[in-house]
Motif scaffolding. Structure first.
Motif, short mmCIF file in Angstrom:
data_model
loop_
_atom_site.label_atom_id
_atom_site.label_comp_id
_atom_site.label_asym_id
_atom_site.label_seq_id
_atom_site.Cartn_x
_atom_site.Cartn_y
_atom_site.Cartn_z
N GLU A 227 0.83 -1.20 0.00
CA GLU A 227 0.00 0.00 0.00
C GLU A 227 0.87 1.25 0.00
O GLU A 227 0.59 2.22 -0.70
N TRP A 228 1.93 1.21 0.76
CA TRP A 228 2.87 2.34 0.79
C TRP A 228 3.52 2.50 -0.58
O TRP A 228 3.60 3.61 -1.12
N VAL A 229 3.99 1.39 -1.16
CA VAL A 229 4.67 1.42 -2.45
C VAL A 229 3.74 1.92 -3.56
O VAL A 229 4.10 2.79 -4.35
N TYR A 230 2.52 1.37 -3.62
CA TYR A 230 1.60 1.80 -4.67
C TYR A 230 1.19 3.26 -4.50
O TYR A 230 0.98 3.96 -5.49
N GLY A 231 1.06 3.72 -3.26
CA GLY A 231 0.77 5.14 -3.04
C GLY A 231 1.88 6.02 -3.57
O GLY A 231 1.63 7.06 -4.21
N TYR A 232 3.12 5.60 -3.34
CA TYR A 232 4.27 6.34 -3.86
C TYR A 232 4.28 6.32 -5.39
O TYR A 232 4.46 7.36 -6.04
N ARG A 233 4.08 5.14 -5.95
CA ARG A 233 4.09 5.02 -7.41
C ARG A 233 2.99 5.88 -8.04
O ARG A 233 3.21 6.52 -9.07
N TYR A 234 1.80 5.87 -7.45
CA TYR A 234 0.71 6.69 -7.97
C TYR A 234 1.15 8.15 -8.03
O TYR A 234 1.00 8.81 -9.06
N ARG A 235 1.68 8.63 -6.92
CA ARG A 235 2.06 10.04 -6.85
C ARG A 235 3.21 10.37 -7.80
O ARG A 235 3.26 11.44 -8.38
N THR B 107 10.30 -3.97 -6.06
CA THR B 107 10.86 -4.18 -4.73
C THR B 107 11.27 -5.64 -4.56
O THR B 107 10.73 -6.52 -5.24
N GLU B 108 12.18 -5.87 -3.68
CA GLU B 108 12.55 -7.23 -3.29
C GLU B 108 11.69 -7.57 -2.08
O GLU B 108 12.10 -7.44 -0.94
N GLN B 109 10.44 -8.00 -2.37
CA GLN B 109 9.44 -8.15 -1.33
C GLN B 109 9.84 -9.15 -0.24
O GLN B 109 9.52 -8.94 0.93
N GLU B 110 10.55 -10.18 -0.59
CA GLU B 110 11.01 -11.14 0.43
C GLU B 110 11.92 -10.45 1.43
O GLU B 110 11.80 -10.64 2.64
N ALA B 111 12.84 -9.63 0.92
CA ALA B 111 13.77 -8.91 1.79
C ALA B 111 13.03 -7.88 2.65
O ALA B 111 13.36 -7.69 3.82
N TRP B 112 12.04 -7.23 2.07
CA TRP B 112 11.26 -6.24 2.83
C TRP B 112 10.56 -6.90 4.02
O TRP B 112 10.62 -6.42 5.14
N VAL B 113 9.88 -8.02 3.76
CA VAL B 113 9.14 -8.71 4.81
C VAL B 113 10.09 -9.21 5.89
O VAL B 113 9.85 -9.04 7.08
N SER B 114 11.20 -9.79 5.47
CA SER B 114 12.17 -10.32 6.42
C SER B 114 12.83 -9.21 7.24
O SER B 114 12.89 -9.28 8.48
N ALA B 115 13.32 -8.18 6.58
CA ALA B 115 14.05 -7.12 7.27
C ALA B 115 13.17 -6.35 8.25
O ALA B 115 13.65 -5.91 9.30
N GLN B 116 11.90 -6.21 7.92
CA GLN B 116 11.01 -5.46 8.80
C GLN B 116 10.41 -6.31 9.92
O GLN B 116 9.71 -5.80 10.79
N ARG B 117 10.69 -7.60 9.88
CA ARG B 117 10.24 -8.53 10.91
C ARG B 117 8.73 -8.39 11.17
O ARG B 117 8.28 -8.28 12.31
N HIS B 118 7.98 -8.42 10.10
CA HIS B 118 6.53 -8.29 10.21
C HIS B 118 5.92 -9.34 11.14
O HIS B 118 4.92 -9.07 11.80
N ASN B 119 6.52 -10.52 11.19
CA ASN B 119 5.93 -11.57 12.01
C ASN B 119 6.03 -11.29 13.50
O ASN B 119 5.33 -11.89 14.30
N GLU B 120 6.88 -10.35 13.88
CA GLU B 120 7.00 -9.97 15.29
C GLU B 120 6.00 -8.87 15.66
O GLU B 120 5.86 -8.54 16.83
N ARG B 121 5.33 -8.31 14.69
CA ARG B 121 4.37 -7.22 14.93
C ARG B 121 3.02 -7.79 15.34
O ARG B 121 2.67 -8.91 14.99
N GLU B 122 2.29 -6.97 16.03
CA GLU B 122 0.92 -7.35 16.38
C GLU B 122 0.07 -7.30 15.11
O GLU B 122 0.09 -6.30 14.39
N PRO B 123 -0.70 -8.36 14.86
CA PRO B 123 -1.54 -8.37 13.66
C PRO B 123 -2.47 -7.16 13.59
O PRO B 123 -2.63 -6.55 12.52
N SER B 124 -3.09 -6.80 14.70
CA SER B 124 -4.02 -5.66 14.69
C SER B 124 -3.30 -4.36 14.37
O SER B 124 -3.86 -3.47 13.72
N GLU B 125 -2.05 -4.24 14.80
CA GLU B 125 -1.27 -3.04 14.49
C GLU B 125 -1.01 -2.94 12.99
O GLU B 125 -1.12 -1.86 12.40
N LEU B 126 -0.66 -4.06 12.37
CA LEU B 126 -0.43 -4.07 10.93
C LEU B 126 -1.70 -3.68 10.17
O LEU B 126 -1.66 -2.93 9.20
#
Length: 178
Positions: free
Chosen positions: A72-80, A93-112
């Protein structure tokens, strides 16, 4: 930095797959429903279930939600970028690297989901104001070749549907003790 013929062909196959998921639905309606669907998933399943990895080497449902937030962030940037510049280069983007580096799995689902909802509302307001001339504006994706804002809108809707389906499949594959 231009797409090769094989990358452009793969990009067209990817676009067509996403377009097929959207079918005759209004992409704006699809986009408007995704945050609520994610919220329903998060409120119906424990964080442990959403963080479980049902398939080795694949994302967890929570990581998929993180990926949707990134997208959503990426597409918003691309649109603009496309809206404000003449035929700009759009980087993949290297989506695998983005997901891994940001440690999304450690985040609260509701926060995401809250982050996704805020970004989606911001971007959806922009998409809704787009005219036919705006949607015809193009950028040059470095992997897929030329893409118009109209194509990106349909792709984003298909991307949502694809990943919502993936989340459901993955939750169904998680053992009950998760």
């Amino acid at each position: 930095m231009h797409a090769t013929d094989s990358a452009a062909a793969a990009g067209q196959i990817y676009r067509e797959r996403l377009y097929k998921l959207v079918g005759d639905q209004d992409p704006l309606n699809v986009l408007a429903q995704t945050a609520s669907k994610l919220d329903a998933i998060v409120t119906s399943h424990s964080a442990a279930t959403l963080r479980a990895r049902p398939f080795e080497g694949k994302w967890t449902p929570n990581e998929i939600i993180g990926h949707l937030t990134d997208s959503e962030w990426v597409y918003g940037y691309r649109y603009r970028l496309i809206f404000s510049q003449h035929n700009p280069v759009i980087l993949g983007t290297e989506q695998e690297a983005w997901v891994s580096a940001q440690r999304h799995n450690e985040r609260e689902p509701s926060e995401l989901v809250q982050l996704f909802r805020a970004l989606r509302q911001f971007n959806l307001d922009t998409w809704k104001r787009a005219t036919a001339a705006d949607l015809a504006r193009t950028g040059q994706h470095n992997e897929r070749g030329p893409e118009s804002l109209g194509e990106m809108l349909r792709m984003l809707a298909g991307h949502d549907l694809s990943h919502l389906n993936q989340i459901t499949r993955y939750i169904d594959a998680i053992p009950a003790q998760a």
